[in-house]
Structure formats: C-alpha cells, structure tokens
Design a protein around this motif. Structure first.
Motif, PDB file in Angstrom:
ATOM      1  N   ASP A 187      92.342  33.634  16.344  1.00 29.50           N
ATOM      2  CA  ASP A 187      91.571  33.365  17.554  1.00 29.50           C
ATOM      3  C   ASP A 187      92.344  32.559  18.587  1.00 29.50           C
ATOM      4  OD1 ASP A 187      91.641  31.239  15.848  1.00 29.50           O
ATOM      5  OD2 ASP A 187      89.650  30.510  16.355  1.00 29.50           O
ATOM      6  N   LYS A 215      96.109  35.536  20.361  1.00 29.09           N
ATOM      7  CA  LYS A 215      95.994  36.972  20.644  1.00 29.09           C
ATOM      8  C   LYS A 215      95.530  37.146  22.087  1.00 29.09           C
ATOM      9  CE  LYS A 215      95.239  39.072  16.187  1.00 29.09           C
ATOM     10  NZ  LYS A 215      94.347  39.863  15.376  1.00 29.09           N
ATOM     11  N   ILE A 216      96.464  37.029  23.013  1.00 32.35           N
ATOM     12  CA  ILE A 216      96.149  37.120  24.436  1.00 32.35           C
ATOM     13  C   ILE A 216      96.736  38.417  24.962  1.00 32.35           C
ATOM     14  CG2 ILE A 216      96.440  36.039  26.670  1.00 32.35           C
ATOM     15  CD1 ILE A 216      95.522  33.692  25.267  1.00 32.35           C
ATOM     16  N   ASP A 217      95.874  39.240  25.469  1.00 26.45           N
ATOM     17  CA  ASP A 217      96.308  40.492  26.083  1.00 26.45           C
ATOM     18  C   ASP A 217      96.138  40.397  27.586  1.00 26.45           C
ATOM     19  OD1 ASP A 217      96.970  41.738  23.665  1.00 26.45           O
ATOM     20  OD2 ASP A 217      94.882  42.350  23.333  1.00 26.45           O
ATOM     21  N   GLU A 225      94.192  42.036  29.538  1.00 20.90           N
ATOM     22  CA  GLU A 225      92.785  42.028  29.937  1.00 20.90           C
ATOM     23  C   GLU A 225      92.140  40.650  29.758  1.00 20.90           C
ATOM     24  OE1 GLU A 225      93.935  44.193  27.563  1.00 20.90           O
ATOM     25  OE2 GLU A 225      94.174  45.957  28.840  1.00 20.90           O
ATOM     26  N   ASP A 226      92.708  39.810  28.874  1.00 17.81           N
ATOM     27  CA  ASP A 226      92.162  38.470  28.660  1.00 17.81           C
ATOM     28  C   ASP A 226      92.573  37.498  29.766  1.00 17.81           C
ATOM     29  OD1 ASP A 226      91.042  39.296  26.239  1.00 17.81           O
ATOM     30  OD2 ASP A 226      92.888  38.823  25.140  1.00 17.81           O
ATOM     31  N   VAL A 227      93.623  37.854  30.524  1.00 20.47           N
ATOM     32  CA  VAL A 227      94.160  36.944  31.525  1.00 20.47           C
ATOM     33  C   VAL A 227      93.881  37.444  32.946  1.00 20.47           C
ATOM     34  CG1 VAL A 227      96.284  35.871  32.382  1.00 20.47           C
ATOM     35  CG2 VAL A 227      95.962  36.212  29.939  1.00 20.47           C
ATOM     36  N   ALA A 252      91.947  40.221  35.403  1.00 14.83           N
ATOM     37  CA  ALA A 252      90.864  41.195  35.509  1.00 14.83           C
ATOM     38  C   ALA A 252      90.455  41.313  36.973  1.00 14.83           C
ATOM     39  CB  ALA A 252      89.684  40.777  34.648  1.00 14.83           C
ATOM     40  N   THR A 274     102.964  42.623  29.678  1.00 17.59           N
ATOM     41  CA  THR A 274     103.118  42.878  28.242  1.00 17.59           C
ATOM     42  C   THR A 274     104.568  42.753  27.803  1.00 17.59           C
ATOM     43  OG1 THR A 274     101.236  44.371  28.389  1.00 17.59           O
ATOM     44  CG2 THR A 274     102.584  44.528  26.417  1.00 17.59           C
ATOM     45  N   LYS A 290     105.837  39.047  28.141  1.00 16.59           N
ATOM     46  CA  LYS A 290     105.301  38.214  27.064  1.00 16.59           C
ATOM     47  C   LYS A 290     106.010  38.507  25.740  1.00 16.59           C
ATOM     48  CE  LYS A 290     101.513  38.721  24.524  1.00 16.59           C
ATOM     49  NZ  LYS A 290     100.201  39.006  24.065  1.00 16.59           N
TER      50      LYS A 290
END
Length: 178
Positions: free
Chosen positions: A62, A65-67, A69-71, A73, A93, A96
């Motif tokens: 938890d 795991k940052i993609d 879409e998490d940062v 939008a 991507t 990172k």
C-alpha cells in the motif's frame, strides 16, 4: 526398537533397547546421516532469493505502488491532446522505472550496508541489554509485588469489608408517582 535379551535376578526376560538410527553424532542409518549432513551444509546467509517475487511478505503493497493514474488525472472537460497524454504517461512510467533503477544501483548497496549494521546493533542491544534488563526488573518487582500484596490484604481488605457490611443494610426502592 530391537536389542539383546537378558534375564534379571528374578528370572524375567528383558530386552535392552537400542536406537535403530544409531548415535545422533554417528548415525548408522543412511537417511538420518544424510539429513544431518544437509542441515550442517545449509547456511541462512547464502539462501537463494526469489528474483521474481521480491516482496513475499507484502511490506510495500500500500506504500509505493504509484502509477500514472494515481498522480496525474484530468477531470471531465479539461483534456489535453491524446498524443500529449500518451507521451506524458510513457515519460512518467519510464522515468520512474529507470530513475528507481539508477538510485538502486548507486545507493542500494550502501543503504543495505547501513540497514544491516543498524539491525545488527538493534538485535545485539535487544539480546544483550533489553531482555536481560526486563528480566532483571521482573525478578526484582516480584519482591515488591509480594510486599504490596501483603499491605493491601492487611490494611485495605478489612477496611473495604467493613464498609461493605455498613452499606449492605441500605435498601433502595424506586417509586413512580403519577
């Protein structure tokens, strides 16, 4: 178990028990000898690591795991060009991924060294200082606990028993008047 038979002074027949596996230090059972040699050869510092599943205990499920879409939008009504969106996704991507690899290559081994030293010191202090201090405290506190218990039973028990007897004769009734 098998063994040689002998007769005692009363005429009863007994067998002397013998371990079929042999002495634990010199096993005559081949399978037991193999197990002991395997245990002696096994070293925890050279165990094989899993290169596919590098988080078997799920420590970072938890956290990291940052993609994309998490940062980043874009809400409805404010969309950039599709090409810009795809290029941004790819840039994020890949950057990172490779920057993490670069940082791991530069700082991974020194950080592993630092954390190894830290946990070695922590283990050493826990084994040789913390646990003995706690055990010593528990042994010493038992004496104080007994004295405290005697004082409580000597002074407080009779007092509370007397107060209980005094208040035991009080009767309360509740009436509802309309």
């Amino acid at each position: 178990m098998s063994g040689t038979k002998y007769v005692d002074s009363e005429g009863f027949l007994y067998t002397a028990p013998v371990r079929e596996q042999g002495n634990i230090y010199k096993p005559n059972n081949k399978m037991m000898g193999d197990e002991l040699s395997e245990k002696a050869v096994h070293d925890v510092h050279t165990k094989e690591i899993d290169l596919v599943n590098r988080d078997p205990k799920h420590l970072n499920d938890d956290v990291v795991k940052i993609d994309f879409e998490d940062v980043i939008a874009e809400p409805e009504g404010t969309h950039s060009f599709d090409g810009i969106w795809k290029a941004s996704f790819t840039t994020f991507t890949v950057t990172k991924y490779w920057f993490y690899r670069l940082l791991s290559a530069i700082f991974g081994i020194p950080m592993a060294l630092i954390w190894g030293i830290y946990f070695a010191i922590l283990s050493f202090l826990h084994i040789w200082a913390v646990v003995p201090c706690i055990r010593s405290y528990l042994i010493e506190i038992q004496c104080i606990s007994r004295v405290y218990s005697i004082c409580i039973h000597t002074f407080c028990d009779p007092l509370f028993e007397a107060i209980g007897k005094v208040f035991s004769s009080i009767r309360a009734t509740v009436r509802k008047e309309i």
